[in-house]
Design a protein around this motif. Structure first.
Motif, short mmCIF file in Angstrom:
data_model
loop_
_atom_site.label_atom_id
_atom_site.label_comp_id
_atom_site.label_asym_id
_atom_site.label_seq_id
_atom_site.Cartn_x
_atom_site.Cartn_y
_atom_site.Cartn_z
N VAL A 17 46.73 24.59 27.28
CA VAL A 17 47.40 23.34 26.92
C VAL A 17 46.42 22.17 26.96
O VAL A 17 46.83 21.03 27.00
CB VAL A 17 48.62 23.06 27.84
CG1 VAL A 17 49.69 24.10 27.63
CG2 VAL A 17 48.19 22.98 29.29
N ALA A 18 45.13 22.50 26.91
CA ALA A 18 44.12 21.45 26.96
C ALA A 18 44.36 20.44 25.85
O ALA A 18 44.47 20.80 24.68
CB ALA A 18 42.73 22.06 26.84
N GLY A 19 44.51 19.19 26.22
CA GLY A 19 44.70 18.13 25.25
C GLY A 19 46.11 18.05 24.68
O GLY A 19 46.36 17.28 23.77
N ARG A 20 47.02 18.85 25.20
CA ARG A 20 48.40 18.84 24.71
C ARG A 20 49.36 18.61 25.87
O ARG A 20 48.98 18.73 27.03
CB ARG A 20 48.76 20.18 24.05
CG ARG A 20 47.94 20.48 22.81
CD ARG A 20 48.41 21.74 22.14
NE ARG A 20 48.05 22.89 22.96
CZ ARG A 20 48.66 24.06 22.90
NH1 ARG A 20 49.66 24.26 22.09
NH2 ARG A 20 48.27 25.05 23.66
N ARG A 93 53.39 19.26 37.90
CA ARG A 93 53.30 18.40 36.72
C ARG A 93 53.05 16.96 37.11
O ARG A 93 52.33 16.24 36.43
CB ARG A 93 54.56 18.54 35.86
CG ARG A 93 54.49 19.80 35.01
CD ARG A 93 55.83 20.17 34.45
NE ARG A 93 55.74 21.28 33.51
CZ ARG A 93 55.56 22.54 33.86
NH1 ARG A 93 55.43 22.88 35.13
NH2 ARG A 93 55.50 23.50 32.95
N ASP A 94 53.63 16.52 38.21
CA ASP A 94 53.37 15.15 38.69
C ASP A 94 51.88 15.00 39.04
O ASP A 94 51.29 13.95 38.79
CB ASP A 94 54.23 14.82 39.90
CG ASP A 94 55.69 14.64 39.55
OD1 ASP A 94 56.03 14.50 38.34
OD2 ASP A 94 56.52 14.64 40.48
N PHE A 95 51.29 16.03 39.63
CA PHE A 95 49.87 15.99 39.97
C PHE A 95 49.02 15.90 38.70
O PHE A 95 48.04 15.17 38.66
CB PHE A 95 49.48 17.24 40.77
CG PHE A 95 48.02 17.28 41.15
CD1 PHE A 95 47.60 16.66 42.32
CD2 PHE A 95 47.09 17.92 40.36
CE1 PHE A 95 46.25 16.70 42.68
CE2 PHE A 95 45.75 17.96 40.70
CZ PHE A 95 45.33 17.35 41.88
N CYS A 96 49.41 16.63 37.68
CA CYS A 96 48.64 16.65 36.41
C CYS A 96 48.69 15.29 35.74
O CYS A 96 47.83 14.90 35.04
CB CYS A 96 49.16 17.71 35.47
SG CYS A 96 48.84 19.39 36.06
#
Length: 96
Positions: A17-20, A93-96
């Protein structure tokens, strides 16, 4: 039934999902049901962080992990990050 027989692989969720945007959290895991997610990542930094930048990044990663309630192992080195973290799908997801 063995645990492996019950596993379901969602092929779309196993692609980069790099960049997405990240794939959505499966509906059955939207509420914090105790399901865990693992996040593995690395990032090399060139040029390397200075000693001051390195200390700042180490503090930032620790603060962010505590804020997002995730745990795991991470290496914050002058040349970059290498982490294996775990938590609920929402917290990761919050960390990302």
């Amino acid at each position: 039934m063995s645990p492996k027989a019950a596993e379901v692989v969602v092929e779309e969720n196993s692609r980069s999902v790099a960049g997405r945007e990240l794939p959505p959290i499966p509906k059955q895991h939207e509420n914090d049901d105790g399901t865990g997610t693992i996040l593995l990542f690395y990032q090399y930094k060139e040029p390397e962080w200075t000693e001051k930048e390195h200390k700042s990044m180490l503090k930032k990663v620790i603060r962010l992990g505590e804020k997002c309630q995730i745990t795991g192992r991470g290496r914050v080195a002058p040349e970059g990050l290498n982490c294996t973290l775990s938590g609920s799908p929402r917290n990761i997801r919050d960390f990302c």
